[in-house]
Design a protein around this motif. Structure first.
Motif, PDB file in Angstrom:
ATOM      1  N   UNK A   8       0.850  -1.195   0.000  1.00 20.46           N
ATOM      2  CA  UNK A   8       0.000   0.000   0.000  1.00 20.46           C
ATOM      3  C   UNK A   8       0.885   1.244   0.000  1.00 20.46           C
ATOM      4  N   UNK A   9       0.509   2.264  -0.765  1.00 18.82           N
ATOM      5  CA  UNK A   9       1.280   3.507  -0.772  1.00 18.82           C
ATOM      6  C   UNK A   9       1.042   4.285   0.523  1.00 18.82           C
ATOM      7  N   UNK A  10       1.837   5.316   0.796  1.00 19.82           N
ATOM      8  CA  UNK A  10       1.688   6.069   2.049  1.00 19.82           C
ATOM      9  C   UNK A  10       0.512   7.036   2.072  1.00 19.82           C
ATOM     10  N   UNK A  11      -0.161   7.230   0.932  1.00 22.11           N
ATOM     11  CA  UNK A  11      -1.273   8.186   0.871  1.00 22.11           C
ATOM     12  C   UNK A  11      -2.299   7.715  -0.155  1.00 22.11           C
ATOM     13  N   UNK A  12      -3.529   8.203  -0.070  1.00 22.97           N
ATOM     14  CA  UNK A  12      -4.552   7.818  -1.042  1.00 22.97           C
ATOM     15  C   UNK A  12      -4.242   8.350  -2.444  1.00 22.97           C
ATOM     16  N   UNK A  13      -4.836   7.717  -3.427  1.00 21.40           N
ATOM     17  CA  UNK A  13      -4.760   8.130  -4.836  1.00 21.40           C
ATOM     18  C   UNK A  13      -3.356   8.107  -5.419  1.00 21.40           C
ATOM     19  N   UNK A  14      -2.501   7.240  -4.899  1.00 22.74           N
ATOM     20  CA  UNK A  14      -1.188   7.044  -5.493  1.00 22.74           C
ATOM     21  C   UNK A  14      -1.143   5.753  -6.297  1.00 22.74           C
ATOM     22  N   UNK A  15      -1.942   4.767  -5.880  1.00 24.86           N
ATOM     23  CA  UNK A  15      -1.970   3.496  -6.600  1.00 24.86           C
ATOM     24  C   UNK A  15      -3.389   2.951  -6.596  1.00 24.86           C
ATOM     25  N   UNK A  16      -3.903   2.682  -7.779  1.00 29.14           N
ATOM     26  CA  UNK A  16      -5.218   2.061  -7.934  1.00 29.14           C
ATOM     27  C   UNK A  16      -5.035   0.727  -8.631  1.00 29.14           C
ATOM     28  N   UNK A  17      -5.885  -0.228  -8.285  1.00 25.53           N
ATOM     29  CA  UNK A  17      -5.924  -1.488  -9.026  1.00 25.53           C
ATOM     30  C   UNK A  17      -7.305  -1.622  -9.650  1.00 25.53           C
ATOM     31  N   UNK A  18      -7.361  -2.308 -10.757  1.00 29.10           N
ATOM     32  CA  UNK A  18      -8.627  -2.479 -11.454  1.00 29.10           C
ATOM     33  C   UNK A  18      -8.750  -3.902 -11.957  1.00 29.10           C
ATOM     34  N   UNK A  76      -3.675  14.014 -10.148  1.00 23.55           N
ATOM     35  CA  UNK A  76      -2.858  14.588 -11.213  1.00 23.55           C
ATOM     36  C   UNK A  76      -2.436  13.536 -12.221  1.00 23.55           C
ATOM     37  N   UNK A  77      -2.125  13.986 -13.407  1.00 23.00           N
ATOM     38  CA  UNK A  77      -1.777  13.087 -14.510  1.00 23.00           C
ATOM     39  C   UNK A  77      -0.557  12.227 -14.190  1.00 23.00           C
ATOM     40  N   UNK A  78       0.482  12.782 -13.579  1.00 26.13           N
ATOM     41  CA  UNK A  78       1.708  12.033 -13.290  1.00 26.13           C
ATOM     42  C   UNK A  78       1.738  11.476 -11.880  1.00 26.13           C
ATOM     43  N   UNK A  79       0.627  11.508 -11.185  1.00 25.29           N
ATOM     44  CA  UNK A  79       0.593  11.167  -9.781  1.00 25.29           C
ATOM     45  C   UNK A  79       0.145   9.739  -9.520  1.00 25.29           C
ATOM     46  N   UNK A  80      -0.492   9.073 -10.449  1.00 23.82           N
ATOM     47  CA  UNK A  80      -1.186   7.824 -10.180  1.00 23.82           C
ATOM     48  C   UNK A  80      -0.546   6.643 -10.902  1.00 23.82           C
ATOM     49  N   UNK A  81      -0.419   5.521 -10.188  1.00 23.72           N
ATOM     50  CA  UNK A  81      -0.032   4.241 -10.784  1.00 23.72           C
ATOM     51  C   UNK A  81      -1.293   3.394 -10.822  1.00 23.72           C
ATOM     52  N   UNK A  82      -1.604   2.824 -11.977  1.00 24.66           N
ATOM     53  CA  UNK A  82      -2.806   1.998 -12.108  1.00 24.66           C
ATOM     54  C   UNK A  82      -2.396   0.627 -12.603  1.00 24.66           C
ATOM     55  N   UNK A  83      -2.699  -0.416 -11.834  1.00 24.86           N
ATOM     56  CA  UNK A  83      -2.428  -1.792 -12.231  1.00 24.86           C
ATOM     57  C   UNK A  83      -3.710  -2.395 -12.774  1.00 24.86           C
ATOM     58  N   UNK A  84      -3.616  -3.029 -13.925  1.00 26.58           N
ATOM     59  CA  UNK A  84      -4.782  -3.656 -14.531  1.00 26.58           C
ATOM     60  C   UNK A  84      -4.388  -5.019 -15.059  1.00 26.58           C
ATOM     61  N   UNK A  85      -5.261  -5.981 -14.899  1.00 25.18           N
ATOM     62  CA  UNK A  85      -5.025  -7.324 -15.406  1.00 25.18           C
ATOM     63  C   UNK A  85      -6.301  -7.769 -16.113  1.00 25.18           C
TER      64      UNK A  85
END
Length: 93
Positions: A8-18, A76-85
């Protein structure tokens, strides 16, 4: 399968999974897609259409981005990591 950082990242909206799947209903199938924030483990976007098309992935993402902006915490555009499978549509031996 590549190595993925599942911490888990240290703050919200840094990493999302889908992810998406489908569920058999009485008449046909319903497809379900969701996006979850890894920090809060909160579902931030979801969609359940009866057909699988680009909207299956697009609607939950637009919902999540709109919701975060509406709550005063835009992503922000450069702020988020999104993992998708997208998974697999085949049988396994």
């Amino acid at each position: 399968m590549p190595n993925r950082d599942s911490t888990a990242p240290p703050a919200p909206d840094e990493k999302w999974i889908t992810d998406s799947t489908y569920v058999r209903t009485y008449q046909s199938f319903t497809h379900v897609a969701f996006i979850m924030d890894c920090f809060s483990q909160k579902t931030v976007g979801r969609h359940a259409p009866v057909k699988r098309d680009a909207e299956l992935a697009d609607v939950p993402l637009r919902m999540a981005l709109w919701r975060r902006g509406h709550e005063g915490t835009p992503v922000g555009r450069d702020q988020l990591i999104r993992h998708s499978d997208p998974g697999s549509q085949g049988g396994f031996d």
